[in-house]
Every structure is written in C-alpha cells, then in structure tokens.
Design a protein around this motif. Sequence first.
Motif, PDB file in Angstrom:
ATOM      1  N   ARG A  12       0.811  -1.213   0.000  1.00 48.28           N
ATOM      2  CA  ARG A  12       0.000   0.000   0.000  1.00 48.28           C
ATOM      3  C   ARG A  12       0.848   1.267   0.000  1.00 48.28           C
ATOM      4  O   ARG A  12       0.630   2.170  -0.822  1.00 48.28           O
ATOM      5  N   SER A  15       2.586   1.859  -3.313  1.00 47.36           N
ATOM      6  CA  SER A  15       1.640   2.129  -4.399  1.00 47.36           C
ATOM      7  C   SER A  15       1.095   3.546  -4.322  1.00 47.36           C
ATOM      8  O   SER A  15       0.894   4.211  -5.346  1.00 47.36           O
ATOM      9  N   VAL A  16       0.862   4.021  -3.107  1.00 49.53           N
ATOM     10  CA  VAL A  16       0.381   5.396  -2.923  1.00 49.53           C
ATOM     11  C   VAL A  16       1.504   6.385  -3.230  1.00 49.53           C
ATOM     12  O   VAL A  16       1.310   7.385  -3.931  1.00 49.53           O
ATOM     13  N   GLY A  19       2.072   7.002  -6.781  1.00 54.70           N
ATOM     14  CA  GLY A  19       0.943   7.591  -7.501  1.00 54.70           C
ATOM     15  C   GLY A  19       0.088   6.607  -8.253  1.00 54.70           C
ATOM     16  O   GLY A  19      -0.771   7.004  -9.051  1.00 54.70           O
ATOM     17  N   TRP A  21      -2.007   4.203  -6.819  1.00 53.54           N
ATOM     18  CA  TRP A  21      -3.316   4.041  -6.192  1.00 53.54           C
ATOM     19  C   TRP A  21      -3.939   5.411  -5.932  1.00 53.54           C
ATOM     20  O   TRP A  21      -3.402   6.201  -5.135  1.00 53.54           O
ATOM     21  N   GLY A  23      -6.719   6.309  -4.412  1.00 52.20           N
ATOM     22  CA  GLY A  23      -7.404   6.549  -3.150  1.00 52.20           C
ATOM     23  C   GLY A  23      -8.844   7.000  -3.312  1.00 52.20           C
ATOM     24  O   GLY A  23      -9.403   7.656  -2.441  1.00 52.20           O
ATOM     25  N   ASP A 202      -9.265   0.694   0.018  1.00 53.27           N
ATOM     26  CA  ASP A 202      -8.561  -0.578   0.199  1.00 53.27           C
ATOM     27  C   ASP A 202      -9.472  -1.688   0.709  1.00 53.27           C
ATOM     28  O   ASP A 202      -8.993  -2.785   1.016  1.00 53.27           O
ATOM     29  N   ASN A 225      -8.785   0.570  -5.204  1.00 52.88           N
ATOM     30  CA  ASN A 225      -7.446   0.981  -5.634  1.00 52.88           C
ATOM     31  C   ASN A 225      -6.872   0.046  -6.687  1.00 52.88           C
ATOM     32  O   ASN A 225      -6.259   0.506  -7.661  1.00 52.88           O
ATOM     33  N   SER A 229      -6.486   1.721 -10.405  1.00 53.45           N
ATOM     34  CA  SER A 229      -5.121   1.955 -10.887  1.00 53.45           C
ATOM     35  C   SER A 229      -4.951   1.422 -12.303  1.00 53.45           C
ATOM     36  O   SER A 229      -4.225   2.007 -13.116  1.00 53.45           O
ATOM     37  N   CYS A 405       0.559  -2.720 -10.154  1.00 55.17           N
ATOM     38  CA  CYS A 405      -0.184  -1.923  -9.180  1.00 55.17           C
ATOM     39  C   CYS A 405      -1.625  -2.388  -9.073  1.00 55.17           C
ATOM     40  O   CYS A 405      -2.290  -2.164  -8.060  1.00 55.17           O
TER      41      CYS A 405
END
Length: 552
Positions: A12, A15-16, A19, A21, A23, A202, A225, A229, A405
């Motif tokens: 997580r 991935s965040v 960029g 995921w 959200g 998530d 997500n 993605s 992703c």
Amino acid sequence: MEFDAVLIEPRRAASVANGWWPGRTINDELDACVAECPDKTALTSIQVEDGTTTRFTYREMARMADRIAVGLARLGVGRNDVVSLQLPNSWQLTLTYLACSRIGAVLNPLMPIFRERELSFMLKHGGSKVMIVPKRFRGFDFEQMANGLKAGLPELEHIVVVGGRSDGQPGANSFEALLSGPSWEQEPDAHAILTRNRPGPDDVTQLLYTSGTTGEPKGVMHTANTLMSNILSYAEAMRLGGHDIVLMASPMAHQTGFMYGLMMPIVLRASAVLQDIWQAKAAIELIVDEGATFTMASTAFLTDLANTVTETGLAVSTLRTFLCAGAPIPGPLVEQARKAIGAKIVSAWGMTEMGAVTLTNLDDDDERSFSTDGCPLPGVEVKVVDDADLPLPAHTTGRLLVRSCSSFGGYLKRAHLNGTDADGWFDSGDLAYVDERGYIRIAGRSKDVIIRGGENIPVVEIEALLYRHPAISEVAIVAYPDERLGERACAVIVERRGEHIDLPALVEFLKSQKVAPQYMPERLLLLDALPTTPSGKVQKFKLRDAMRGREA
C-alpha cells in the motif's frame, strides 16, 4: 464475510507514494459525475431480443443506485456482505454494483453460462447473502435453478428476480418490487444507510471467480485501488476521455466488461452502451445509433463484426478503437478488420487477477497487434524466467511473472494459492517470451486451461467428471485451434475394454452433470493409449500433434 486480502497492505505505502493508487472509490467518481455533468447520458442498456432500451443520466443513475442500496439494506445486506448477481449486461447489473458500493457490500458477478455445479460452489464459498438472477434469459429458467440451489446454501437468504412472472407482472421477490420500484431513497433512515458504511479504497469491493487448474474456481478479491489503478492507465493509453461512448457487449461478469464497460465510463465521465446478447448486426446498429467510439472484446467478436460489416456494407465510422483480448489475433483478421471497420485494432493480454497487463500502442504498426500481445502498462512490470526464476534473454520462452499496481488482494480463503512472492511477483501460469522492444508474446499456458472465445474452460474439472463415465478408461482434454473462437476443446479418450462412447453420448453425460454448454468438448479423439512421461504425466503436446495429424 471476512475477507483475507493479504496482498494489499504490504504494497500500500509504495503504491500510494508512486501515484498508482488514487485513493478513490466508485462512490467518489459517481458523486463527482453528478456534480460535474448531472444531465449527461451515463448509461444506455439494450435488450437485443425485444429491443427494449433503458437510459440513465448521471443524476438518475445516482438516485437509482441510492434506491437499490437502501432496498438491499432492507433485505439485511450490510458491510462486507456478498451480493451475487447472474445477469447479462444490463442496467440492473451496473446499478447493483453502484448500490453495493454505497453500503459497503461486495458484488460477486457470475457468468450467465454457469449452472448448478459451478454456482453451488461459488455461492457457498463466497457466503452469498443475496442472489440476483433474470427470470428467464435465452430460454433458460434462472429463477427455477436459483430456487433449487437455495436449499443447500444456508447463508443465501434471498433470491431476487429481474423480470416478470409468466403473466408479465413482477412477483413479490422481483427486482422491481424489492429494489428498483419503491422510493427507498426518500425514507427517513436512507441518509444514514447510504453514508455510515461506505467502503474505503482498500476495502474489497469485487469478488470474481476464475477457473483454475485445481478443479475448483478461485475467488479473486479486488479493491477500488487495484481496479482504479488499472483503469486510469488503460484509459490514458487508449486516449479515452469524457467525450467517448463505450460499447460493451463482452460479459460484465468478466473483468473486460466490469472494469472497462461498467467502471471506466464513470471514472471518465463518459457514456456506456450495454448490449446483452452478442449479435454483430445489432452491434453495428448500436455503434451507428449511439455513436460508439471504443469497444473491447475477444477475437470472435472482432471476426463477427468485420465479416458483418463486409457483408452488409454498413459503416461504423465513429468507432476509433477495437481492443481485442482473450486469444491471439490472426494477421489476416487485423487486415480485414482495419479495411472493413476502419478502427485501430489493439492487442492486449490480461488476467482476472489484475485486469489488462499489456497493450499494443495506438501508434504501433498493425503488425504489432498480431505478432505480439503488447507491452506493459504504466505501473506494471513483466519478466520471463526459467524454472530457477532466473531471467531469460529476449525471444526465449519461459514462465511469465507480473508485478502490477492492479494486482489483486488474494484468493478468498485460498491464501496459499496466491502465487505472489515477497517482492510482489505473481506467477501468471503462462509461458511467454519478450522481444527486444519489451513486447510480450504468450507462447502457451502452463496452467491447464483452454480459452474458448475468451471464456476459460476448467479442464481439470471436466476431465474429472468424464472419468466417472463407465465407458472411459483414460481422458485428457486439449485445445485445438479455431479461426473464430481461438480455441475449442477436444476430448482424447481411451475406452474401457468392451465399451464404446461417441461425442453425442459424451455431451449428454456432461449435461446430466449440469456442466455449462460452453465447457463441453466439441471433438472426440479415440486412442489406444495416452502418451505419458516416465512419471505418468500425460504429454498433451503429443495429443495436439495427433489431432493435427488426423486433420492432415
């Protein structure tokens, strides 16, 4: 239901940070559509057999999603409850997913071809609380089948039926009476129901079963997500936006239809056109009438569309792109389709576990679409390795590993089958090679599944059933090439001494076992013995060679 999506948390943060995921959930996207373009046509749903057309603006779609959501809550559906739905492409399918997302429930789309054998396992394994089916579709009584299953599924509390009784009126258990008819969204407690359990990006939002090699389907868990993605990078690669009109005739119980026909148009503020039964002439009429600009389907759909355009002389000038996946595209078909329909033909490869993985580019030469399966989308890595997991050089066939992703959260209650290592590499089960430009080509499948018109045939399960037939001593099911569907299934059989079986008898036996028609072998080859390795494993490549020899 307790969801063991163990593959989400370890990746997580990265991935965040990268960029990948976004959200955001489908609730966020639908609410934004209502704010930005409330009166734009969001969804057009066509029933081919009777011509019924239903349309929703984004404002109307959000209101109906709220209504169905409260209706589901009235049936006892809450956060993390599974709602199974066995419908053809329809507005009810789209709206039920949006409704589930409003209250934190998880949608489990099921292919309409499934029958008792497949459904009894999936509904029990997923702990489905509600099952939504058509009264009848393509001559089959789904309500009767669902009611017959219910007795053996104690967690299944409600069967909801789309469509009227034999007299045309909705019954007490109908979708219309329970979900889409009453103005549930105006009830005093509606606001609380619609806001208190909204899922996060998530949380598991989709449970989709895929055929495996173990004889049992596996429940693939996805979050907003993981799905979003992929959709975002896919849409960017295909240069899609709010101006587009997406025609979706591929089943929405597959990721193709679900991700790119249901979710993607909402994410893009675009419009979706749903076709419930594939008929090429009907598709042409829809493209013309609705101005469709993009579609995605298997090779069989492209073949039918190109042939029908050629035969009828009807033009589909608005269609810019046809993305083709599920089986390799023959070179002559690309040439024919380009000439007939004028659209760019894009080749793709993907999996239920992660959506589209590789695509050819819009600026690529047409040759790339029939000689490769594309290159990885942003946020996706692929590598081809040997049995020791060591990378192989270009044009050398090996096991295809993917790190994406959009990779799933895991298999429900089957974490030991997740096939993902500590570094996030997922073993696709396919054999492939990579060329010097990074484009992959699927060279075969190490997992024992035949893909017929984009539909996976669970070979191990069908073989196990056939071993029960008194006339069969040994059996192996192998693929043989088909120009339209890519592959069909052939049963290679060794008969028991003094017994005999032919193809009609084999098909009748599988029908008695409630096997889906699309899973039936369509050829039969009788041999004195099956070729095997010293360890006793059937050498299926030799069986495929034997079939080609019989055709010569």
